[in-house]
Motif scaffolding. Structure first.
Motif, PDB file in Angstrom:
ATOM      1  N   HIS A   1      67.692  -9.366  78.982  1.00 49.44           N
ATOM      2  CA  HIS A   1      67.685  -8.102  78.240  1.00 49.44           C
ATOM      3  C   HIS A   1      68.638  -7.074  78.855  1.00 49.44           C
ATOM      4  CE1 HIS A   1      63.459  -8.734  76.212  1.00 49.44           C
ATOM      5  NE2 HIS A   1      64.284  -9.746  76.041  1.00 49.44           N
TER       6      HIS A   1
ATOM      7  N   MET B   1      69.785  -3.239  77.848  1.00 48.45           N
ATOM      8  CA  MET B   1      68.457  -2.617  77.931  1.00 48.45           C
ATOM      9  C   MET B   1      68.295  -1.985  79.312  1.00 48.45           C
ATOM     10  SD  MET B   1      64.756  -4.098  76.774  1.00 48.45           S
ATOM     11  CE  MET B   1      63.383  -2.915  76.556  1.00 48.45           C
TER      12      MET B   1
ATOM     13  N   CYS C   1      65.403  -3.431  82.066  1.00 45.35           N
ATOM     14  CA  CYS C   1      64.297  -4.321  81.712  1.00 45.35           C
ATOM     15  C   CYS C   1      64.493  -5.626  82.454  1.00 45.35           C
ATOM     16  CB  CYS C   1      64.255  -4.566  80.202  1.00 45.35           C
ATOM     17  SG  CYS C   1      62.988  -5.784  79.742  1.00 45.35           S
TER      18      CYS C   1
ATOM     19  N   HIS D   1      58.240  -6.445  77.798  1.00 40.79           N
ATOM     20  CA  HIS D   1      59.353  -5.875  78.562  1.00 40.79           C
ATOM     21  C   HIS D   1      58.809  -5.352  79.891  1.00 40.79           C
ATOM     22  CE1 HIS D   1      61.860  -6.016  74.947  1.00 40.79           C
ATOM     23  NE2 HIS D   1      60.804  -5.582  74.303  1.00 40.79           N
TER      24      HIS D   1
HETATM   25 CU   LIG Z   1      63.211  -6.104  77.596  1.00 40.79          CU
END
Ligand SMILES: [Cu+2]
Length: 192
Positions: free
Chosen positions: A135, A140, A130, A81
């Motif tokens: 994501h 995220m 992220c 990430h």
């Molecule tokens: Cu991620």
């Protein structure tokens, strides 16, 4: 005159008492009582954020309240990430001049060897996501110092991110990393 003399005597007594209590053998009162802490130059508080813990596409916590001078430190779990600064308006698009950790934190299990951190310089809200694939559009994302009264809340930000289609938009990595820094993880084997 009598009053003045008495006051002086009181001061002298107080000074003597202070000297005694400052002796190395002084104790700190009863059980459970601790000496007071020195205030003034407190060490900076570090807020730890886990990215991808348990395989979840989440920052934990995703809503951070941080004082000026405190540090936000990201610890990365599997697989890979990143953390990138955006604007509130475009949650999955890197803010020009905003930080970008880059994809330097891949790990198969546990925590990545390095952490990424930045220092809070003022109370301006910071929005982040992220940068890995899609994501961001799954939610995220996160914020530091949302302003609830403004309507620019973390809840609104997450909702906006989830309306985003496709992969996040990143700028040249070298253009980012304005405030952020990479440091060795002090305890990469810690449970995650
Ligand atoms: Cu991620």
């Amino acid at each position: 005159m009598f009053t003045a003399t008495k006051t002086l005597a009181t001061i002298l007594l107080a000074a003597a008492a202070t000297t005694v209590s400052a002796a190395p053998t002084a104790t700190y009162g009863g059980a459970g009582k601790l000496p007071s802490r020195t205030t003034g130059d407190e060490p900076a508080i570090t807020h730890t954020v886990a990215a991808g813990r348990g395989g979840l596409l989440e920052f934990q916590p995703f809503n951070i309240e941080a004082e000026v001078g405190s540090v936000i430190e990201f610890h990365f779990g599997p697989l890979s990430h990143s953390v990138v600064q955006s604007s509130f308006e475009e949650p999955c698009v890197q803010l020009p001049g905003g930080f970008n950790s880059g994809f330097n934190f891949g790990v198969d299990e546990g925590q990545a060897e390095n952490v990424y951190q930045f220092t809070i310089k003022d109370k301006t809200p910071i929005w982040f996501f992220c940068g890995r694939a899609a994501h961001c559009s799954t939610g995220m994302v996160g914020s530091v110092n949302q302003v609830v009264d403004s309507g620019n809340t973390i809840d609104a930000f997450i909702a906006k991110a989830r309306m985003f289609q496709g992969n996040a938009t990143l700028l040249d990595e070298s253009a980012g990393d304005v405030e952020g820094r990479v440091l060795p993880n002090p305890d990469p084997l810690a449970g995650f």
